[in-house]
Scaffold this motif. Structure first.
Motif, PDB file in Angstrom:
ATOM      1  N   ALA A 165      24.009 -88.354  50.058  1.00 20.44           N
ATOM      2  CA  ALA A 165      24.721 -88.312  48.779  1.00 20.44           C
ATOM      3  C   ALA A 165      25.529 -87.040  48.672  1.00 20.44           C
ATOM      4  N   GLY A 166      26.736 -87.175  48.134  1.00 17.98           N
ATOM      5  CA  GLY A 166      27.546 -86.001  47.854  1.00 17.98           C
ATOM      6  C   GLY A 166      27.017 -85.232  46.661  1.00 17.98           C
ATOM      7  N   ARG A 167      26.516 -85.971  45.675  1.00 19.56           N
ATOM      8  CA  ARG A 167      25.916 -85.375  44.486  1.00 19.56           C
ATOM      9  C   ARG A 167      24.706 -86.202  44.100  1.00 19.56           C
ATOM     10  N   VAL A 168      23.675 -85.535  43.568  1.00 17.97           N
ATOM     11  CA  VAL A 168      22.464 -86.200  43.106  1.00 17.97           C
ATOM     12  C   VAL A 168      22.241 -85.813  41.654  1.00 17.97           C
ATOM     13  N   ALA A 169      22.074 -86.834  40.804  1.00 19.20           N
ATOM     14  CA  ALA A 169      21.900 -86.610  39.371  1.00 19.20           C
ATOM     15  C   ALA A 169      20.532 -87.120  38.955  1.00 19.20           C
ATOM     16  N   LEU A 170      19.688 -86.213  38.489  1.00 21.05           N
ATOM     17  CA  LEU A 170      18.340 -86.591  38.069  1.00 21.05           C
ATOM     18  C   LEU A 170      18.358 -87.057  36.617  1.00 21.05           C
ATOM     19  N   SER A 171      17.724 -88.192  36.383  1.00 20.60           N
ATOM     20  CA  SER A 171      17.615 -88.736  35.029  1.00 20.60           C
ATOM     21  C   SER A 171      16.295 -89.493  34.933  1.00 20.60           C
ATOM     22  N   ALA A 172      15.204 -88.751  35.144  1.00 19.39           N
ATOM     23  CA  ALA A 172      13.885 -89.350  35.324  1.00 19.39           C
ATOM     24  C   ALA A 172      12.925 -89.064  34.177  1.00 19.39           C
ATOM     25  N   THR A 216      22.055 -77.225  38.205  1.00 13.58           N
ATOM     26  CA  THR A 216      20.841 -76.522  38.605  1.00 13.58           C
ATOM     27  C   THR A 216      21.250 -75.403  39.561  1.00 13.58           C
ATOM     28  N   GLY A 217      20.270 -74.712  40.113  1.00 15.91           N
ATOM     29  CA  GLY A 217      20.581 -73.676  41.093  1.00 15.91           C
ATOM     30  C   GLY A 217      20.936 -74.217  42.455  1.00 15.91           C
ATOM     31  N   VAL A 218      20.842 -75.542  42.622  1.00 17.12           N
ATOM     32  CA  VAL A 218      21.171 -76.189  43.894  1.00 17.12           C
ATOM     33  C   VAL A 218      22.532 -76.851  43.746  1.00 17.12           C
ATOM     34  N   ASP A 219      23.455 -76.529  44.620  1.00 20.74           N
ATOM     35  CA  ASP A 219      24.802 -77.085  44.549  1.00 20.74           C
ATOM     36  C   ASP A 219      24.750 -78.609  44.702  1.00 20.74           C
ATOM     37  N   GLY A 220      25.438 -79.303  43.802  1.00 19.42           N
ATOM     38  CA  GLY A 220      25.494 -80.757  43.871  1.00 19.42           C
ATOM     39  C   GLY A 220      24.323 -81.468  43.239  1.00 19.42           C
ATOM     40  N   LEU A 221      23.346 -80.720  42.720  1.00 14.26           N
ATOM     41  CA  LEU A 221      22.185 -81.319  42.068  1.00 14.26           C
ATOM     42  C   LEU A 221      22.290 -81.077  40.559  1.00 14.26           C
ATOM     43  N   TYR A 222      22.228 -82.150  39.793  1.00 20.03           N
ATOM     44  CA  TYR A 222      22.379 -82.083  38.339  1.00 20.03           C
ATOM     45  C   TYR A 222      21.123 -82.636  37.677  1.00 20.03           C
ATOM     46  N   GLY A 253      10.195 -88.224  31.796  1.00 21.33           N
ATOM     47  CA  GLY A 253       8.940 -87.495  31.896  1.00 21.33           C
ATOM     48  C   GLY A 253       8.566 -87.045  33.286  1.00 21.33           C
ATOM     49  N   HIS A 254       9.192 -87.631  34.318  1.00 19.73           N
ATOM     50  CA  HIS A 254       8.916 -87.234  35.696  1.00 19.73           C
ATOM     51  C   HIS A 254      10.012 -86.330  36.271  1.00 19.73           C
ATOM     52  N   SER A 255      10.899 -85.828  35.429  1.00 24.40           N
ATOM     53  CA  SER A 255      12.003 -84.995  35.912  1.00 24.40           C
ATOM     54  C   SER A 255      11.517 -83.749  36.637  1.00 24.40           C
ATOM     55  N   SER A 256      10.465 -83.105  36.114  1.00 24.09           N
ATOM     56  CA  SER A 256       9.980 -81.874  36.745  1.00 24.09           C
ATOM     57  C   SER A 256       9.408 -82.160  38.119  1.00 24.09           C
ATOM     58  N   VAL A 257       8.795 -83.333  38.297  1.00 20.75           N
ATOM     59  CA  VAL A 257       8.235 -83.703  39.597  1.00 20.75           C
ATOM     60  C   VAL A 257       9.346 -83.888  40.623  1.00 20.75           C
ATOM     61  N   VAL A 258      10.417 -84.586  40.222  1.00 19.46           N
ATOM     62  CA  VAL A 258      11.518 -84.845  41.156  1.00 19.46           C
ATOM     63  C   VAL A 258      12.281 -83.551  41.455  1.00 19.46           C
ATOM     64  N   ALA A 259      12.559 -82.755  40.416  1.00 23.03           N
ATOM     65  CA  ALA A 259      13.312 -81.516  40.636  1.00 23.03           C
ATOM     66  C   ALA A 259      12.567 -80.560  41.550  1.00 23.03           C
ATOM     67  N   ALA A 260      11.236 -80.575  41.476  1.00 19.42           N
ATOM     68  CA  ALA A 260      10.450 -79.679  42.325  1.00 19.42           C
ATOM     69  C   ALA A 260      10.638 -79.997  43.800  1.00 19.42           C
ATOM     70  N   MET A 261      11.052 -81.222  44.119  1.00 16.73           N
ATOM     71  CA  MET A 261      11.312 -81.586  45.511  1.00 16.73           C
ATOM     72  C   MET A 261      12.464 -80.787  46.102  1.00 16.73           C
ATOM     73  N   ALA A 262      13.323 -80.244  45.237  1.00 13.17           N
ATOM     74  CA  ALA A 262      14.427 -79.397  45.690  1.00 13.17           C
ATOM     75  C   ALA A 262      14.171 -77.931  45.394  1.00 13.17           C
ATOM     76  N   GLY A 263      12.946 -77.619  44.977  1.00 17.04           N
ATOM     77  CA  GLY A 263      12.603 -76.238  44.661  1.00 17.04           C
ATOM     78  C   GLY A 263      13.082 -75.761  43.312  1.00 17.04           C
ATOM     79  N   VAL A 264      13.439 -76.702  42.428  1.00 22.15           N
ATOM     80  CA  VAL A 264      13.913 -76.348  41.092  1.00 22.15           C
ATOM     81  C   VAL A 264      12.759 -76.512  40.102  1.00 22.15           C
TER      82      VAL A 264
END
Length: 405
Positions: free
Chosen positions: A219-226, A342-348, A228-239
């Motif tokens: 993916a060129g860009r990844v947008a999280l929209s999860a 977020t602090g990761v380029d291309g991750l929203y 109650g589980h947003s923190s779990v998914v974001a942690a996969m990128a160290g956010v």
């Protein structure tokens, strides 16, 4: 109401097989994820998009809410994004070409103490300054709007008045999801169900794709929209996201004749009540205190909210509960959402809506799509950046709009 119901085709969209790469991957197929995909295509011409949902589309909080729509929040930042959403709601059926049963029946926020009155009047004035329709009603006017509210002066929680937003209301939550999904698919967006994201690939500070139960996807860009589980998914990128997840319970009664013409909310007794199109009473309260990802909650919370409802509506004493459910809501320290980079380029990230996610659906999708397409926030979601928790520029909506949604 059958004349307003849609005639369904066999499927409103085609179940897509995931491709190996996309310009944008949206993680989460709820209302916000679907709305974001739709506005990416409609407003920005970005159609090489996949919406990944670990279960079925809109099977999470979108199917587990109480469908209230309003924009009467205290702070200008909140009122701005919710009012934008409400204006979109007002034309959304025509825009999507799909019936949503959007009913602008108004919302009352009751005041039971002098402090409630002061806070309510303050919010009415703030709303008017922000261009949001708002009125202050005395007890007699409250009963004119909703005749079944008990405004007797000798009850435990006397009604001293209420804020009122006439343009607020409710909509049919599954129709909203189906409408956005159908419209996004028509633009060529891939809607991929039963596809759980198990990892995020990050290289040299930039997201490059996702790992899923159906294989890796670049993916060129990844947008999280999860939600109650947003923190779990974001942690996969160290956010690390400043979120706590809680169950939020609600219930509906058996079908009743139309008796409740509006939406009534009360922070003092902590309940809100509306009547759905079919006739069932829809009731909700506050979140369960413990952190949990369970889509159910404790019985004592349901017991308290039914008791609270009877304080306001003695007429419902013999109504039977038909079913209960719970959603997993994500709550930030200032009770406002996080929408942006977020602090990761291309991750929203789009999360932290707490109990207010449904009402924000079109507005959140509109602003999030702009942020993803342009790599910078829309002016309406700029105040809701993740870095506000380090700068201190918080948008504190705790209790500002009565019952925490």
């Amino acid at each position: 109401m059958t004349e307003n119901l849609p005639e369904h085709a066999d499927r409103l969209w085609t179940a897509a097989e995931p491709k190996r790469s996309y310009d944008v991957v949206i993680v989460g197929g709820g209302g916000h994820g679907l709305a974001t995909a739709y506005y990416l295509a409609r407003n920005h011409g970005v159609t090489n998009v996949a919406v990944l949902e670990r279960g079925w589309l809109a099977g999470g909080n979108m199917a587990r809410n109480t469908t209230i729509i309003r924009s009467n929040y205290l702070w200008d930042e909140s009122a701005g994004i919710y009012e934008h959403a409400l204006k979109l709601w007002e034309g959304l059926e025509d825009d999507l070409g799909y019936p949503l049963l959007f009913s602008q029946r108004g919302v009352l926020n009751l005041a039971h103490s002098l402090q409630d009155v002061r806070e309510g009047v303050r919010r009415v004035h703030a709303n008017r300054l922000a261009g949001v329709d708002a009125e202050w009603l005395d007890p007699e006017q409250v009963q004119e709007v909703c005749p079944i509210v008990d405004v007797s002066p000798d009850v435990r929680y006397p009604v001293l008045g209420a804020t009122y937003q006439p343009r607020a209301g409710i909509a049919k939550h599954d129709y909203v999801a189906w409408g956005f999904a159908r419209a996004a698919a028509a633009y060529g967006v891939d809607l991929v169900e039963n596809c759980e994201v198990t990892g995020l690939d990050v290289r040299d500070g930039r997201v490059t794709g996702v790992r899923t139960t159906r294989g890796p996807i670049a993916a060129g860009r990844v947008a999280l929209s999860a939600a109650g589980h947003s923190s779990v998914v974001a942690a996969m990128a160290g956010v690390a996201l400043p979120l706590q997840s809680h169950p939020l319970q609600a219930l509906v009664s058996e079908l009743l004749e139309p008796v409740h013409p509006t939406v009534v909310m009360s922070n003092a007794v902590h309940v809100y009540v509306s009547q759905a199109h079919k006739g069932e009473l829809v009731m909700g309260a506050g979140i369960d205190a413990p952190n949990s990802y369970r889509q159910r909650g404790a019985f004592h919370v349901i017991e308290r909210q039914m008791s609270a409802a009877l304080e306001l509506f003695p007429i419902f004493a013999r109504a039977h509960v038909l079913r209960t459910w719970g959603g997993v809501v994500d709550v930030t320290p200032d009770a406002s959402p996080i929408v942006g980079l977020t602090g990761v380029d291309g991750l929203y990230v789009n999360c932290g809506w707490g109990t207010g996610g449904f009402k924000a659906t079109p507005g959140a999708g509109w602003c999030y799509a702009h942020t993803i397409a342009h790599g910078e926030p829309h002016p309406l979601n700029a105040p809701f950046s993740l870095d506000r928790f380090t700068t201190g520029a918080l948008v504190d909506e705790h209790g500002a709009a009565a019952v925490a949604h």
